[in-house]
Design a protein around this motif. Sequence first.
Motif, PDB file in Angstrom:
ATOM      1  N   ASP A 102       0.837  -1.201   0.000  1.00 11.10           N
ATOM      2  CA  ASP A 102       0.000   0.000   0.000  1.00 11.10           C
ATOM      3  C   ASP A 102       0.877   1.259   0.000  1.00 11.10           C
ATOM      4  O   ASP A 102       0.595   2.232  -0.716  1.00 11.10           O
ATOM      5  N   LYS A 103       1.941   1.223   0.782  1.00 14.04           N
ATOM      6  CA  LYS A 103       2.851   2.360   0.845  1.00 14.04           C
ATOM      7  C   LYS A 103       3.547   2.570  -0.501  1.00 14.04           C
ATOM      8  O   LYS A 103       3.702   3.712  -0.970  1.00 14.04           O
ATOM      9  N   LEU A 104       3.938   1.481  -1.136  1.00 19.23           N
ATOM     10  CA  LEU A 104       4.630   1.584  -2.422  1.00 19.23           C
ATOM     11  C   LEU A 104       3.681   2.031  -3.537  1.00 19.23           C
ATOM     12  O   LEU A 104       4.108   2.697  -4.482  1.00 19.23           O
ATOM     13  N   VAL A 105       2.427   1.666  -3.423  1.00 15.38           N
ATOM     14  CA  VAL A 105       1.434   2.165  -4.388  1.00 15.38           C
ATOM     15  C   VAL A 105       1.316   3.682  -4.252  1.00 15.38           C
ATOM     16  O   VAL A 105       1.305   4.422  -5.252  1.00 15.38           O
ATOM     17  N   ARG A 106       1.222   4.162  -2.990  1.00 17.11           N
ATOM     18  CA  ARG A 106       1.127   5.614  -2.775  1.00 17.11           C
ATOM     19  C   ARG A 106       2.380   6.338  -3.245  1.00 17.11           C
ATOM     20  O   ARG A 106       2.314   7.495  -3.673  1.00 17.11           O
ATOM     21  N   ALA A 107       3.534   5.665  -3.165  1.00 18.46           N
ATOM     22  CA  ALA A 107       4.799   6.280  -3.596  1.00 18.46           C
ATOM     23  C   ALA A 107       4.993   6.194  -5.094  1.00 18.46           C
ATOM     24  O   ALA A 107       5.990   6.709  -5.629  1.00 18.46           O
TER      25      ALA A 107
END
Length: 335
Positions: free
Chosen positions: A75-80
Amino acid sequence: MYLSDLGKLALGSRLKALSDHFYGAVDEVYQARGARIESRWMPVLRYLSDTGPSAVTEVAEAIGQTHSAVSQLADKLVRAGMLRRRRDPADGRRSVLQLTDKARSALAELGPLWCAVRRGVSASLGEEAERLLEALGACEEALRQRPIAAAMLAEHDAIMATPVDIVPFAPALREHFYRLNAQWLERYFRIEEIDQAVLRDPERYVLEPGGAIFFARLGEEVIGTCALLQESPGVYELTKMGVDETFHGLGAGRRLLDAAIAEFRRRKGTTLFLESNSRLKPALGMYERAGFRMQPAMRPDSHYERADVYMIYEGAPAASGQTPGTKGRGRRRAA
């Protein structure tokens, strides 16, 4: 280092501290050289780069992390802007993780940095780096063969099913009299000169003057000890009580205390006292529950620098009513 003193009990904490240290060092290098990823992202991004789009479950199994941890990182990498989630062409019911062009571009820049990381680890750790990797591999294989939680639970069941025995002094147990008392003395205070004498030669300083020494055993392990020292005819001191910290909570201290009180009564003693320290609150509570009462002033001829508590036994009944050599459960320190 405190954690190293805890041995296997702090294995997870030491591994986490080591992991955090490595992550922090690599992040410092990444930031200094303008890399566009974080060190904790690398396993997921590198796996997807090497294998192509994959489900969270597949990634988690491959890199040895939980499904929840990988899902949160994804999820964090999607946002990044490093990952996108899309439907699996082979199974429309599940989604897969896929690298974005931004992630591929960022990873393409990291070859020289990854080379520097490998060389830097070798330069810093030398041969220890290879030994560490071999040890990690061996540990991972051992854990696959026997999950550690199951092993811990089985050991706990065995410990709790084993009764605590109270046994009298025997020459073969002498070293445990020193070990168990040195453990708490060195942790809280220091081993005074009088301690050295008594602990190294208990026959001369405890038994020959008419005293007694007891040990608590859990199976084959000696986990606690205490002494009943005859000060003068009918006057006894409860002293040198210690329980291995690994085995607190099994009632060994109270069992030892009951054994000493029972022996004092058997000898028809007139006075039983102890000296301790106000820092040892759990122990003081145990003594009070057993019938010892705090005195308003210290004993004038106290033997110990650390003593600031003086208690006298006032005859409350022993909790277990059992005598040395019997079994049961039932904590811990007198000077």
